[in-house]
Design an enzyme around this catalytic site. Structure first.
Site, PDB file in Angstrom:
ATOM      1  N   ASP A 187       0.653  -1.349   0.164  1.00  0.00           N
ATOM      2  CA  ASP A 187       0.075   0.101  -0.110  1.00  0.00           C
ATOM      3  C   ASP A 187       0.975   1.335   0.008  1.00  0.00           C
ATOM      4  O   ASP A 187       1.986   1.317   0.385  1.00  0.00           O
ATOM      5  CB  ASP A 187      -1.160  -0.061   1.118  1.00  0.00           C
ATOM      6  CG  ASP A 187      -2.134   0.745   1.082  1.00  0.00           C
ATOM      7  OD1 ASP A 187      -2.360   1.509  -0.086  1.00  0.00           O
ATOM      8  OD2 ASP A 187      -2.686   0.998   2.057  1.00  0.00           O
ATOM      9  N   GLU A 231       1.650 -13.288  12.518  1.00  0.00           N
ATOM     10  CA  GLU A 231       2.173 -11.923  13.261  1.00  0.00           C
ATOM     11  C   GLU A 231       1.793 -10.825  12.225  1.00  0.00           C
ATOM     12  O   GLU A 231       2.184 -10.989  11.183  1.00  0.00           O
ATOM     13  CB  GLU A 231       3.740 -12.326  13.549  1.00  0.00           C
ATOM     14  CG  GLU A 231       4.013 -13.261  14.422  1.00  0.00           C
ATOM     15  CD  GLU A 231       3.496 -13.135  15.761  1.00  0.00           C
ATOM     16  OE1 GLU A 231       3.333 -11.961  16.198  1.00  0.00           O
ATOM     17  OE2 GLU A 231       3.057 -14.212  16.621  1.00  0.00           O
ATOM     18  N   ASN A 242     -10.827  -2.748  -5.364  1.00  0.00           N
ATOM     19  CA  ASN A 242     -10.071  -1.735  -6.147  1.00  0.00           C
ATOM     20  C   ASN A 242     -10.798  -1.522  -7.599  1.00  0.00           C
ATOM     21  O   ASN A 242     -10.497  -0.664  -8.280  1.00  0.00           O
ATOM     22  CB  ASN A 242      -8.680  -2.104  -6.473  1.00  0.00           C
ATOM     23  CG  ASN A 242      -7.877  -2.096  -5.172  1.00  0.00           C
ATOM     24  OD1 ASN A 242      -6.948  -2.916  -5.046  1.00  0.00           O
ATOM     25  ND2 ASN A 242      -8.004  -1.015  -4.408  1.00  0.00           N
ATOM     26  N   ARG A 299       0.344   7.633  -2.587  1.00  0.00           N
ATOM     27  CA  ARG A 299       0.721   8.659  -1.561  1.00  0.00           C
ATOM     28  C   ARG A 299       2.130   8.927  -2.287  1.00  0.00           C
ATOM     29  O   ARG A 299       2.876  10.214  -2.051  1.00  0.00           O
ATOM     30  CB  ARG A 299       0.703   8.542  -0.341  1.00  0.00           C
ATOM     31  CG  ARG A 299      -0.647   8.776   0.023  1.00  0.00           C
ATOM     32  CD  ARG A 299      -1.036   8.062   1.513  1.00  0.00           C
ATOM     33  NE  ARG A 299      -1.401   6.654   1.306  1.00  0.00           N
ATOM     34  CZ  ARG A 299      -1.318   5.730   2.045  1.00  0.00           C
ATOM     35  NH1 ARG A 299      -1.271   5.909   3.323  1.00  0.00           N
ATOM     36  NH2 ARG A 299      -1.821   4.307   1.943  1.00  0.00           N
ATOM     37  N   SER A 302      -8.253  -4.915   5.136  1.00  0.00           N
ATOM     38  CA  SER A 302      -8.609  -4.775   3.990  1.00  0.00           C
ATOM     39  C   SER A 302      -9.081  -6.054   3.057  1.00  0.00           C
ATOM     40  O   SER A 302      -8.831  -6.061   1.708  1.00  0.00           O
ATOM     41  CB  SER A 302      -7.845  -3.841   2.916  1.00  0.00           C
ATOM     42  OG  SER A 302      -7.621  -2.651   3.621  1.00  0.00           O
TER      43      SER A 302
HETATM   44  C1  IPE Z   1      -5.632  -2.947  -0.329  1.00  0.00           C
HETATM   45  O1  IPE Z   1      -5.222  -1.492  -0.386  1.00  0.00           O
HETATM   46  C2  IPE Z   1      -5.497  -3.469  -1.612  1.00  0.00           C
HETATM   47  C3  IPE Z   1      -4.187  -3.833  -2.277  1.00  0.00           C
HETATM   48  C4  IPE Z   1      -2.736  -3.458  -1.473  1.00  0.00           C
HETATM   49  C5  IPE Z   1      -4.117  -4.444  -3.471  1.00  0.00           C
HETATM   50  P1  IPE Z   1      -6.011  -0.541  -0.513  1.00  0.00           P
HETATM   51  O2  IPE Z   1      -5.216   0.865  -0.627  1.00  0.00           O
HETATM   52  O3  IPE Z   1      -7.116  -0.720  -1.800  1.00  0.00           O
HETATM   53  O4  IPE Z   1      -6.934  -0.390   0.674  1.00  0.00           O
HETATM   54  P2  IPE Z   1      -8.042   0.476   1.539  1.00  0.00           P
HETATM   55  O5  IPE Z   1      -9.161   0.526   0.806  1.00  0.00           O
HETATM   56  O6  IPE Z   1      -7.448   1.744   1.765  1.00  0.00           O
HETATM   57  O7  IPE Z   1      -8.297  -0.046   2.844  1.00  0.00           O
HETATM   58  C1  IPE Z   2      -1.368   0.087  -3.376  1.00  0.00           C
HETATM   59  O1  IPE Z   2      -1.194   1.697  -3.253  1.00  0.00           O
HETATM   60  C2  IPE Z   2      -1.725  -0.448  -4.843  1.00  0.00           C
HETATM   61  C3  IPE Z   2      -2.997  -0.704  -5.090  1.00  0.00           C
HETATM   62  C4  IPE Z   2      -4.028  -0.780  -4.137  1.00  0.00           C
HETATM   63  C5  IPE Z   2      -3.351  -1.136  -6.310  1.00  0.00           C
HETATM   64  P1  IPE Z   2      -2.426   2.597  -3.535  1.00  0.00           P
HETATM   65  O2  IPE Z   2      -2.950   2.970  -4.958  1.00  0.00           O
HETATM   66  O3  IPE Z   2      -3.652   2.037  -2.620  1.00  0.00           O
HETATM   67  O4  IPE Z   2      -1.977   3.817  -2.730  1.00  0.00           O
HETATM   68  P2  IPE Z   2      -2.427   5.053  -1.803  1.00  0.00           P
HETATM   69  O5  IPE Z   2      -3.023   4.118  -0.631  1.00  0.00           O
HETATM   70  O6  IPE Z   2      -3.428   5.632  -2.520  1.00  0.00           O
HETATM   71  O7  IPE Z   2      -1.239   5.735  -1.325  1.00  0.00           O
HETATM   72 MG    MG Z   3      -3.763   2.122  -0.700  1.00  0.00          MG
END
Ligand code: IPE
Ligand code: IPE
Ligand code: MG
Length: 249
Positions: free
Chosen positions: A21, A208, A69, A25, A197
């Site tokens: 994740d 863990e 997603n 950002r 998630s």
């Molecule tokens: C969780 O990340 C899914 C993946 C890493 C593929 P998200 O960024 O989509 O999760 P939430 O919705 O913020 O919890």
């Molecule tokens: C994780 O990074 C990748 C996927 C969920 C595909 P994000 O795209 O969720 O990045 P943030 O959370 O918006 O920073």
């Molecule tokens: Mg994210």
């Protein structure tokens, strides 16, 4: 002493799962589009995979795209699917050189056709490797998976192939998409978010959990080793008391 040398080779988790994740950002911080974050996330995957192989992790499961997603803006979903295809195609040789067997879990039929085909091809072409298995969770969510499992068991019960009383934890695990893979001993989530998630809810019952503020594109070998070291410093009691665990060694 290098982080890697501090890892006890006899207590390396067999299975590490990661919620990758923070790509968006990371990109925002550099004033870039979100997709640039995803592109840099691919480098982190490569590095983490190399690190995992070096220390003898057998299964690495990466949450790459969740059921939820699909609700992102269409342009981002398209860019992610595109990136997946390009990455699979460019990485197959590298995966083979490093003994990586590619596997995927999730609702793969919901992926765009080209993506689905490329994925199956990459899985086929790496099927003979046995150093490490890379499980990509794609269009995956744990509740989706649990619904599939319940439906499969209900069909078997209806057809008289199993009796309801036969259903136990082992049978449930054998009907999840992770059948045959040990539960992850360690679950990592990057980017500072501390939630699951909809990932591997059944499988992480006793994992863990390790949360790090590092954004996924900045994650790599060293960060993985740090997480494994942290894991090795923990006492896994599985309901027992410390004295019992230590006596058993
Ligand atoms: C969780 O990340 C899914 C993946 C890493 C593929 P998200 O960024 O989509 O999760 P939430 O919705 O913020 O919890
Ligand atoms: C994780 O990074 C990748 C996927 C969920 C595909 P994000 O795209 O969720 O990045 P943030 O959370 O918006 O920073
Ligand atoms: Mg994210």
């Amino acid at each position: 002493m290098e982080l890697r040398d501090r890892i006890d080779p006899h207590r390396v988790p067999r299975h590490v799962a990661i919620i990758m994740d923070g790509n968006g950002r990371w990109a925002e911080k550099q004033g870039e589009m979100r997709v640039i974050g995803h592109m840099n996330g691919v480098n982190a995957v490569r590095e983490t995979l190399v690190g995992a192989t070096e220390i003898g992790i057998e299964h690495l499961t990466l949450y790459a795209f969740s059921t939820e997603n699909w609700n992102r803006p269409r342009s981002e979903v398209d860019a992610l699917m595109d990136l997946l295809v390009k990455t699979l195609l460019s990485e197959i040789d590298g995966l083979n050189e490093n003994g990586v067997k590619l596997n995927a879990i999730g609702d793969l039929a919901s992926l765009p056709e080209g993506c689905h085909d490329t994925l199956l091809e990459a899985m086929e072409r790496t099927a003979g490797n046995d150093r490490i298995t890379l499980n990509l969770a794609l269009s995956y969510s744990s509740r989706w998976e649990i619904v599939q499992m319940v439906q499969a068991l209900a069909v078997k019960a209806k057809e008289g192939r199993i009796a309801p009383a036969d259903i136990d934890a082992e049978m449930i695990a054998a009907h999840l998409s992770t059948a045959g893979i040990p539960d992850p001993e360690l679950l990592i989530r990057t980017s500072g978010e501390e939630r699951i998630s909809n990932f591997l809810l059944w499988q992480i019952a006793y994992s863990e959990l390790y949360f790090t503020p590092v954004l996924w594109p900045d994650f790599g070998k060293e960060e993985l080793f740090r997480a494994v070291l942290d894991y090795q410093g923990r006492e896994r009691r599985f309901g027992k008391i410390s004295e019992q665990v230590n006596r058993q060694g």
